[in-house]
Design a protein around this motif. Structure first.
Motif, PDB file in Angstrom:
ATOM      1  N   ILE A   1      53.994  31.058  77.766  1.00 25.71           N
ATOM      2  CA  ILE A   1      52.552  31.166  77.535  1.00 25.71           C
ATOM      3  C   ILE A   1      51.957  32.283  78.391  1.00 25.71           C
ATOM      4  N   GLY A   2      52.376  32.366  79.639  1.00 29.05           N
ATOM      5  CA  GLY A   2      51.898  33.429  80.522  1.00 29.05           C
ATOM      6  C   GLY A   2      52.282  34.808  80.022  1.00 29.05           C
ATOM      7  N   ASN A   3      53.521  34.942  79.557  1.00 29.80           N
ATOM      8  CA  ASN A   3      53.978  36.230  79.038  1.00 29.80           C
ATOM      9  C   ASN A   3      53.242  36.618  77.759  1.00 29.80           C
ATOM     10  N   MET A   4      52.963  35.636  76.899  1.00 32.41           N
ATOM     11  CA  MET A   4      52.216  35.923  75.674  1.00 32.41           C
ATOM     12  C   MET A   4      50.780  36.346  75.999  1.00 32.41           C
ATOM     13  N   ALA A   5      50.182  35.704  76.985  1.00 32.48           N
ATOM     14  CA  ALA A   5      48.824  36.073  77.386  1.00 32.48           C
ATOM     15  C   ALA A   5      48.797  37.493  77.958  1.00 32.48           C
ATOM     16  N   LYS A   6      49.805  37.837  78.745  1.00 31.56           N
ATOM     17  CA  LYS A   6      49.892  39.201  79.284  1.00 31.56           C
ATOM     18  C   LYS A   6      50.065  40.213  78.161  1.00 31.56           C
ATOM     19  N   ALA A   7      50.872  39.877  77.169  1.00 33.37           N
ATOM     20  CA  ALA A   7      51.085  40.788  76.044  1.00 33.37           C
ATOM     21  C   ALA A   7      49.793  41.007  75.275  1.00 33.37           C
ATOM     22  N   LYS A   8      49.027  39.940  75.041  1.00 29.48           N
ATOM     23  CA  LYS A   8      47.742  40.078  74.347  1.00 29.48           C
ATOM     24  C   LYS A   8      46.776  40.920  75.188  1.00 29.48           C
ATOM     25  N   GLY A   9      46.769  40.690  76.480  1.00 22.15           N
ATOM     26  CA  GLY A   9      45.920  41.478  77.373  1.00 22.15           C
ATOM     27  C   GLY A   9      46.307  42.949  77.358  1.00 22.15           C
ATOM     28  N   PHE A  10      47.609  43.222  77.344  1.00 22.08           N
ATOM     29  CA  PHE A  10      48.086  44.607  77.294  1.00 22.08           C
ATOM     30  C   PHE A  10      47.660  45.269  75.997  1.00 22.08           C
ATOM     31  N   ASP A  11      47.797  44.563  74.869  1.00 25.18           N
ATOM     32  CA  ASP A  11      47.375  45.121  73.583  1.00 25.18           C
ATOM     33  C   ASP A  11      45.885  45.456  73.592  1.00 25.18           C
ATOM     34  N   MET A  12      45.074  44.545  74.110  1.00 25.33           N
ATOM     35  CA  MET A  12      43.631  44.778  74.174  1.00 25.33           C
ATOM     36  C   MET A  12      43.314  45.944  75.106  1.00 25.33           C
ATOM     37  N   MET A  13      44.040  46.033  76.224  1.00 28.51           N
ATOM     38  CA  MET A  13      43.806  47.114  77.177  1.00 28.51           C
ATOM     39  C   MET A  13      44.061  48.468  76.528  1.00 28.51           C
ATOM     40  N   LEU A  14      45.065  48.563  75.673  1.00 29.32           N
ATOM     41  CA  LEU A  14      45.348  49.834  75.010  1.00 29.32           C
ATOM     42  C   LEU A  14      44.180  50.268  74.133  1.00 29.32           C
ATOM     43  N   TYR A  15      43.602  49.347  73.386  1.00 31.04           N
ATOM     44  CA  TYR A  15      42.472  49.687  72.515  1.00 31.04           C
ATOM     45  C   TYR A  15      41.226  50.050  73.331  1.00 31.04           C
ATOM     46  N   VAL A  16      40.935  49.261  74.349  1.00 28.54           N
ATOM     47  CA  VAL A  16      39.742  49.511  75.162  1.00 28.54           C
ATOM     48  C   VAL A  16      39.878  50.836  75.910  1.00 28.54           C
ATOM     49  N   TYR A  17      41.033  51.083  76.481  1.00 28.20           N
ATOM     50  CA  TYR A  17      41.240  52.302  77.254  1.00 28.20           C
ATOM     51  C   TYR A  17      41.184  53.540  76.358  1.00 28.20           C
ATOM     52  N   SER A  18      41.771  53.456  75.151  1.00 25.62           N
ATOM     53  CA  SER A  18      41.708  54.617  74.266  1.00 25.62           C
ATOM     54  C   SER A  18      40.284  54.851  73.779  1.00 25.62           C
ATOM     55  N   ALA A  19      39.512  53.782  73.529  1.00 28.00           N
ATOM     56  CA  ALA A  19      38.104  53.957  73.153  1.00 28.00           C
ATOM     57  C   ALA A  19      37.309  54.564  74.297  1.00 28.00           C
ATOM     58  N   LEU A  20      37.609  54.163  75.513  1.00 27.25           N
ATOM     59  CA  LEU A  20      36.944  54.729  76.680  1.00 27.25           C
ATOM     60  C   LEU A  20      37.268  56.216  76.834  1.00 27.25           C
ATOM     61  N   LEU A  21      38.530  56.562  76.636  1.00 25.37           N
ATOM     62  CA  LEU A  21      38.919  57.973  76.708  1.00 25.37           C
ATOM     63  C   LEU A  21      38.209  58.791  75.638  1.00 25.37           C
ATOM     64  N   LEU A  22      38.148  58.274  74.427  1.00 25.97           N
ATOM     65  CA  LEU A  22      37.458  58.969  73.342  1.00 25.97           C
ATOM     66  C   LEU A  22      35.975  59.123  73.657  1.00 25.97           C
ATOM     67  N   THR A  23      35.363  58.077  74.185  1.00 24.38           N
ATOM     68  CA  THR A  23      33.943  58.147  74.557  1.00 24.38           C
ATOM     69  C   THR A  23      33.708  59.196  75.624  1.00 24.38           C
ATOM     70  N   PHE A  24      34.551  59.216  76.649  1.00 23.38           N
ATOM     71  CA  PHE A  24      34.410  60.233  77.694  1.00 23.38           C
ATOM     72  C   PHE A  24      34.574  61.635  77.132  1.00 23.38           C
ATOM     73  N   ALA A  25      35.525  61.803  76.230  1.00 22.42           N
ATOM     74  CA  ALA A  25      35.748  63.123  75.634  1.00 22.42           C
ATOM     75  C   ALA A  25      34.536  63.548  74.809  1.00 22.42           C
ATOM     76  N   LEU A  26      33.958  62.637  74.043  1.00 23.19           N
ATOM     77  CA  LEU A  26      32.788  62.974  73.231  1.00 23.19           C
ATOM     78  C   LEU A  26      31.537  63.210  74.082  1.00 23.19           C
ATOM     79  N   MET A  27      31.485  62.599  75.251  1.00 26.00           N
ATOM     80  CA  MET A  27      30.359  62.805  76.157  1.00 26.00           C
ATOM     81  C   MET A  27      30.443  64.148  76.874  1.00 26.00           C
ATOM     82  N   GLY A  28      31.587  64.789  76.790  1.00 27.94           N
ATOM     83  CA  GLY A  28      31.751  66.090  77.437  1.00 27.94           C
ATOM     84  C   GLY A  28      32.076  65.998  78.914  1.00 27.94           C
ATOM     85  N   ILE A  29      32.708  64.908  79.316  1.00 29.66           N
ATOM     86  CA  ILE A  29      33.120  64.759  80.709  1.00 29.66           C
ATOM     87  C   ILE A  29      34.173  65.824  81.021  1.00 29.66           C
TER      88      ILE A  29
END
Length: 109
Positions: free
Chosen positions: A51-79
């Motif tokens: 159960i712990g490993n599955m929760a970590k895997a779900k967290g990792f999957d979500m982190m990939l989406y959030v982090y890539s959206a954050l990177l895209l947002t920063f790029a569009l903001m002209g950082i």
């Protein structure tokens, strides 16, 4: 020198928060041997580990989406690229590390 107070706050929170929690947990375990045995069983239980490993895997999957959206947002903001490039390198490192371990695990099965 401007970052020193923030480093001290982060270090202090981590040290005292984690340290105090561990201290309370050790004192509770020392006072109740039945609780210590139950905690040992729970930590070694294969179902809880899965159960712990599955929760970590779900967290990792979500982190990939959030982090890539954050990177895209920063790029569009002209950082500045000096901010974005290390973040991209860290993102690619995490993804590469994941791929490396996935192939390593798949070879063992």
């Amino acid at each position: 020198m401007k970052t020193l107070p923030y480093l001290c706050i982060g270090f202090g929170c981590g040290l005292f928060g984690y340290g105090f929690g561990e201290y309370i947990s050790k004192k509770a375990i020392e006072s109740d041997p039945k609780l210590a045995k139950q905690i040992e069983i729970d930590t070694k239980d294969e179902r809880n580990i899965m159960i712990g490993n599955m929760a970590k895997a779900k967290g990792f999957d979500m982190m990939l989406y959030v982090y890539s959206a954050l990177l895209l947002t920063f790029a569009l903001m002209g950082i500045s690229f000096t901010v974005i490039i290390p973040m991209v390198i860290a993102y690619l490192f995490v993804v590469g590390y994941s791929i490396y371990h996935r192939t390593k695990i798949e070879k063992s099965f």
